[in-house]
Design a protein around this motif. Structure first.
Motif, mmCIF file in Angstrom:
data_model
loop_
_atom_site.group_PDB
_atom_site.id
_atom_site.type_symbol
_atom_site.label_atom_id
_atom_site.label_comp_id
_atom_site.label_asym_id
_atom_site.label_seq_id
_atom_site.Cartn_x
_atom_site.Cartn_y
_atom_site.Cartn_z
ATOM 1 N N ARG A 285 0.840 -1.204 0.000
ATOM 2 C CA ARG A 285 0.000 0.000 0.000
ATOM 3 C C ARG A 285 0.876 1.254 0.000
ATOM 4 N NH1 ARG A 285 -4.078 0.125 4.750
ATOM 5 N NH2 ARG A 285 -4.808 -1.680 3.599
ATOM 6 N N TYR A 286 1.876 1.285 0.873
ATOM 7 C CA TYR A 286 2.774 2.441 0.915
ATOM 8 C C TYR A 286 3.549 2.588 -0.391
ATOM 9 C CZ TYR A 286 2.152 3.574 5.870
ATOM 10 O OH TYR A 286 1.650 3.980 7.087
ATOM 11 N N GLU B 278 2.660 6.546 -6.837
ATOM 12 C CA GLU B 278 1.629 7.442 -7.366
ATOM 13 C C GLU B 278 2.034 8.908 -7.139
ATOM 14 O OE1 GLU B 278 -2.853 8.791 -6.157
ATOM 15 O OE2 GLU B 278 -2.410 6.651 -6.025
ATOM 16 N N ALA B 279 2.506 9.222 -5.943
ATOM 17 C CA ALA B 279 2.892 10.597 -5.610
ATOM 18 C C ALA B 279 4.078 11.072 -6.452
ATOM 19 C CB ALA B 279 3.221 10.712 -4.125
ATOM 20 N N THR C 83 -1.757 2.322 8.894
ATOM 21 C CA THR C 83 -1.225 3.030 7.726
ATOM 22 C C THR C 83 -1.833 4.423 7.654
ATOM 23 O OG1 THR C 83 -2.906 2.075 6.263
ATOM 24 C CG2 THR C 83 -0.772 0.940 6.383
ATOM 25 N N ARG D 2 -1.587 7.615 4.823
ATOM 26 C CA ARG D 2 -1.055 8.126 3.558
ATOM 27 C C ARG D 2 -0.217 9.393 3.753
ATOM 28 N NH1 ARG D 2 -3.662 7.393 -2.050
ATOM 29 N NH2 ARG D 2 -2.171 8.470 -3.354
ATOM 30 N N SER D 3 -0.595 10.231 4.675
ATOM 31 C CA SER D 3 0.146 11.479 4.880
ATOM 32 C C SER D 3 1.551 11.235 5.436
ATOM 33 C CB SER D 3 -0.619 12.433 5.805
ATOM 34 O OG SER D 3 -0.673 11.928 7.122
ATOM 35 N N GLU E 169 2.714 1.688 -3.366
ATOM 36 C CA GLU E 169 1.827 2.211 -4.410
ATOM 37 C C GLU E 169 1.524 3.692 -4.198
ATOM 38 O OE1 GLU E 169 -1.401 -0.606 -4.198
ATOM 39 O OE2 GLU E 169 -0.312 -2.067 -5.453
ATOM 40 N N TRP E 170 1.317 4.106 -2.952
ATOM 41 C CA TRP E 170 1.083 5.526 -2.668
ATOM 42 C C TRP E 170 2.295 6.368 -3.051
ATOM 43 C CZ3 TRP E 170 -1.058 4.834 2.986
ATOM 44 C CH2 TRP E 170 -2.409 4.469 2.933
#
Length: 181
Positions: free
Chosen positions: A17-18, A24-25, A166, A168-169, A20-21
């Motif tokens: 998950r991290y 993406e960023a 988790t 995202r920030s 992919e985040w």
């Protein structure tokens, strides 16, 4: 040559998950460690590697150590993902001690490290991880309740449940660092 690639190893999905985040960023490709060929490191200026924390070790970290001859001239970022609170110095110290067992002093001086909180879903744990968590729980239950840390109390209160820490920030410092490369 592309600028950045994200590579990860994830057993239960939190590190993925991290990864992919982050990808993406940064608008960059992301690969599971098993799908990435070491010869492809030459295509990138910067490598971001993420691995879950298991019994203090970082999942898949040997990929960096075994391929250091291909990475030493590149920017390398490592992120760990685990239950340990990265705001607690003792936790970071423990993670660093495990990294010293796998990475040389030169590697540790060159690699930029970030720590992120993951999660746990007891129903999905494999036998070894279930056994380790059960042993940890038994050890904590034997302690004087006044000696338990907040993390220890949280582990006992959530034992057997699904806990997702988790955020995202929390990738922001890593992404900002990588953007400056």
């Amino acid at each position: 040559m592309d600028k950045i690639v994200v590579i990860y190893e994830s057993k239960y999905g939190y590190t993925r998950r991290y990864a992919e985040w982050i990808a993406e960023a940064l608008s960059c490709p992301v690969f599971e460690r098993k799908q990435f060929r070491s010869r492809d490191f030459s295509q990138y200026e910067a490598i971001i590697y993420g691995g879950g924390l298991y019994a203090g070790g970082v999942s898949g970290i040997k990929m960096l150590a075994q391929n250091w001859h291909l990475l030493s001239g590149k920017k390398v970022i490592l992120f760990t993902c685990g239950l340990a609170d990265p705001n607690k110095p003792d936790n970071i110290s423990g993670i660093r001690k495990s990294l010293v067992k796998v990475l040389s002093k030169e590697m540790l001086e060159h690699i930029h490290i970030f720590h992120l909180r993951g999660g746990i879903e007891y129903s999905r744990l494999n036998f070894v991880h279930k056994s380790m968590m059960a042993m940890l729980r038994r050890m904590l239950l034997k302690k004087d309740p006044h000696e338990l840390s907040d993390e220890d109390k949280q582990l006992l209160a959530t034992y057997g449940k699904c806990v997702d820490l988790t955020d995202r920030s929390s990738i922001r410092p890593l992404v900002e660092f990588a953007d400056k490369l």
